[in-house]
Every structure is written in structure tokens, then in C-alpha cells.
Enzyme design. Structure first.
Site, PDB file in Angstrom:
ATOM      1  N   GLU A 144      60.664  40.488  38.631  1.00  0.00           N
ATOM      2  CA  GLU A 144      59.331  40.679  38.053  1.00  0.00           C
ATOM      3  C   GLU A 144      59.126  42.181  37.802  1.00  0.00           C
ATOM      4  OE1 GLU A 144      56.450  38.954  40.682  1.00  0.00           O
ATOM      5  OE2 GLU A 144      57.432  36.997  40.691  1.00  0.00           O
ATOM      6  N   HIS A 179      52.914  35.717  37.823  1.00  0.00           N
ATOM      7  CA  HIS A 179      52.603  35.923  39.251  1.00  0.00           C
ATOM      8  C   HIS A 179      51.100  36.184  39.420  1.00  0.00           C
ATOM      9  CE1 HIS A 179      54.329  37.386  43.333  1.00  0.00           C
ATOM     10  NE2 HIS A 179      53.186  36.772  43.478  1.00  0.00           N
ATOM     11  N   ARG A 202      58.239  32.370  45.918  1.00  0.00           N
ATOM     12  CA  ARG A 202      58.901  33.593  45.475  1.00  0.00           C
ATOM     13  C   ARG A 202      60.072  33.182  44.597  1.00  0.00           C
ATOM     14  NH1 ARG A 202      55.038  35.885  46.863  1.00  0.00           N
ATOM     15  NH2 ARG A 202      54.755  37.657  48.255  1.00  0.00           N
TER      16      ARG A 202
HETATM   17  C1  8YV Z   1      49.733  39.083  46.292  1.00  0.00           C
HETATM   18  C2  8YV Z   1      51.535  37.392  46.565  1.00  0.00           C
HETATM   19  O1  8YV Z   1      48.756  38.073  46.374  1.00  0.00           O
HETATM   20  O2  8YV Z   1      49.985  37.038  48.281  1.00  0.00           O
HETATM   21  C3  8YV Z   1      51.170  37.121  47.962  1.00  0.00           C
HETATM   22  O3  8YV Z   1      52.133  36.935  48.742  1.00  0.00           O
HETATM   23  O4  8YV Z   1      52.352  36.702  46.030  1.00  0.00           O
HETATM   24  C4  8YV Z   1      50.969  38.483  45.740  1.00  0.00           C
HETATM   25  O5  8YV Z   1      50.622  37.987  44.472  1.00  0.00           O
HETATM   26  C5  8YV Z   1      49.250  40.203  45.414  1.00  0.00           C
HETATM   27  O6  8YV Z   1      50.273  41.146  45.245  1.00  0.00           O
HETATM   28  C6  8YV Z   1      48.046  40.848  46.108  1.00  0.00           C
HETATM   29  O7  8YV Z   1      47.755  42.078  45.565  1.00  0.00           O
END
Ligand code: 8YV
Length: 309
Positions: A256, A274, A227
């Protein structure tokens, strides 16, 4: 069986995910989590890990007893509120490891071998005037991984064939064949490449600061698939501009989808929007796992992947 319109779907979902949802559910949609709650007798919420679920939304729907997030991270959820109010939550770990690890390794080579710049070099016809720059080999380097959960361990396994030394840090040492460092600064000092694969929580917030970047050093590379808020981005920008580190590959950002513009004007970064889990196969698996959790909830069975909150 999930009662019709008992699930409030919160946030923007890509078509590939919406198609999976529509095969199995009839949801009421709230695209903007800050928007007015639509009418309905909602007992569950379906959302995504990149959608912050406001506590005030849940406060308006006291009938909600379950939140399913599509994603492995659940820092988007008001965990204290869920815990205090006995609201269950589920995430989707495990099914996105392939996609996230493949992107991470792609970013690694893109960064070390400067592949995006190499393509621009050819396209700009600069090659006719001079050879492209010499880059660096991965083999023989020490790769550090901060966060040895499912993704961190899967990433380490996939990196083993590349003739690297692997090391890691995390809250505790695990039964793994890699060197353990008790803190990220000592791991950074020992690493040539430092991956961030840890969850976002109060302990990891801005964990990568100027001291850690100094320890990573002028031939070190940072790769963030965790993150954005795990990194002090102001310190990272200075480190990149001053070549305190050699470069960084970032798939996640504090803000973001509008990352710090400083990242857009420097050449020792590789940036992606992302997209760690953003493959059709993965998003289908994640969506169905989230719905499987909802089904378990409505059938009064244990959730498949409950968030331990
Ligand atoms: C989600 C993410 O994968 O999985 C996670 O924690 O970082 C996100 O990218 C995505 O939002 C799934 O829709």
C-alpha cells in the site's frame, strides 16, 4: 499532564486526526519514519497502524518508553524490540468496529451484486443494449470469518439478520453460536463467503494460499479487511484470473498505496484503499483513545488498551 513536546508524532495523519491531536497535545512531527530524528527529549511516540515504525528509529531515541498507535492492528510496531526494552505500547481496539464492519458489509453486497459494475453499466449507456448480468443472493449462504476477535464477532452479529449460516476459525474455539473449524482450509471449504478479520502475525502470514482458494471454490468469495500479507496475492491473482473463486473484495494489500497492478485489470474484484476505519467519527475516537493511553502513561496509571506484548 503530557509534557510539551515530549511526544514524537510519526507518520502522516489526516487533518481530522491532527485536529484532535492539536486540541490535546503539542507534538514534534516526523512525517517520514525513515527520516532524521528531530531534536527533542521524547519519552513517547504517537503513530498510526498503517505506519511502519522502524526499530532503528527507536534505537536513536532511547528515552522513548511508550508507543501509542492509532489503529487496532499493531503489526506496524517492532514488537520484539519493545518487549526486550520494556517499552509499553497501546492500540485502539473497539472504537472502530462500526466503521470496519459497515465497510465489510458494504463490500459484501457490492461484490455479490456487482454494484460498481452496475453503476458503470448505467453510466456507459450499455443498459440500452442489454440487461445487466444476473448476480447472487446472500440469504442462505454460509459466511465464514477467519479471526473471531472484537471485529470478527461484531461482524458476525451484524450478519445474523441476513439469514446466513455463520462459521469461523481461529486459534481456539470460543463460546459462540457459530460452527467452529480448526483451520482456514476446512472453513473455506464450508463457506460461500470467507471474511478475513484476523490480526497480521507470523501465524497468519500468507494463510490464504492456493489450497485455501481451491477449497473456497468457483462460487466462493473472499473479503479481506485484515492485512494484505494474510493472503498470498500471487495465488489470489491466479485464482481470480482462472475463476478458481468467483471474486474478491479487498480493502488491504501487501503493498500500500501501490497494490499489485494485476488487481487493477480484472473484473471480479472490488477494491477499496484501506478505508476500514476512515470515517470522521471513528478517527476522532481512535485519536482520543490513543491520547488517553498517553495520558495514562504519563500519569503512571494502567494503560486503557495496552498491547499485550
Ligand atoms: C488504522 C488499520 O485504522 O486500525 C487498523 O489496524 O488498519 C488502520 O487503517 C488507521 O491507520 C488509523 O489511522
Amino acid at each position: 499532564m503530557i509534557p510539551v513536546n515530549s511526544v514524537l508524532q510519526v507518520g502522516q495523519f489526516p487533518e481530522i486526526m491532527q485536529m484532535e491531536i492539536d486540541k490535546r497535545l503539542s507534538t514534534t512531527k516526523l512525517l517520514d519514519p525513515q527520516g532524521a530524528v528531530p531534536d527533542g527529549n521524547f519519552t513517547a511516540i504517537l503513530t498510526r497502524s498503517n505506519t511502519t515504525l522502524p526499530q532503528k528509529l527507536l534505537e536513536q531515541i532511547p528515552t522513548v518508553r511508550m508507543v501509542a498507535t492509532c489503529g487496532v492492528g499493531y503489526d506496524n510496531l517492532p514488537l520484539d524490540y519493545l518487549r526486550v526494552n520494556g517499552i509499553k505500547a497501546s492500540n485502539t481496539p473497539g472504537v472502530l468496529n462500526d466503521a470496519v464492519c459497515e465497510l465489510a458489509i458494504g463490500m459484501l453486497f457490492g461484490l455479490l451484486r456487482r454494484i460498481p459494475e452496475a453503476q458503470e453499466f448505467v453510466k456507459s449507456t450499455a443498459w440500452a443494449k442489454a440487461p445487466f448480468t444476473i448476480t447472487t443472493t446472500l440469504a442462505g449462504k454460509c459466511v465464514g470469518i477467519a479471526g473471531m476477535g472484537r471485529i470478527g464477532q461484531d461482524l458476525a452479529k451484524r450478519l445474523e439478520p441476513f439469514k446466513v449460516k455463520l462459521a469461523y476459525t481461529g486459534p481456539s474455539q470460543k463460546e459462540l453460536p457459530y460452527q467452529y473449524f480448526p483451520d482456514i482450509k476446512s472453513l473455506a471449504k464450508a463457506s460461500d463467503v470467507l471474511f478475513l478479520a484476523c490480526p497480521a502475525n507470523p501465524e497468519t502470514e500468507k494463510m490464504v494460499n492456493s489450497e485455501v482458494l481451491q477449497a473456497l471454490g468457483p462460487r466462493g468469495y473472499l473479503i479481506n479487511i485484515s492485512r494484505g500479507n494474510v493472503v498470498d496475492e500471487a495465488a489470489l491473482l491466479v485464482a481470480l484470473q482462472q475463476k478458481t473463486i468467483a471474486g474478491a473484495a479487498l480493502d488491504v494489500f501487501e503493498n500500500e498505496p501501490n497494490p499489485n497492478v494485476g488487481f487493477l485489470n480484472i473484473d471480479n474484484v472490488l477494491l477499496t484503499p484501506h478505508i476500514g476505519s476512515a470515517t470522521s467519527e471513528t478517527r476522532q475516537l481512535m485519536t482520543n483513545l490513543a491520547i488517553d493511553n498517553l495520558e495514562a502513561f504519563y500519569n503512571k496509571k494502567p494503560l486503557l488498551t495496552e498491547v499485550k506484548n
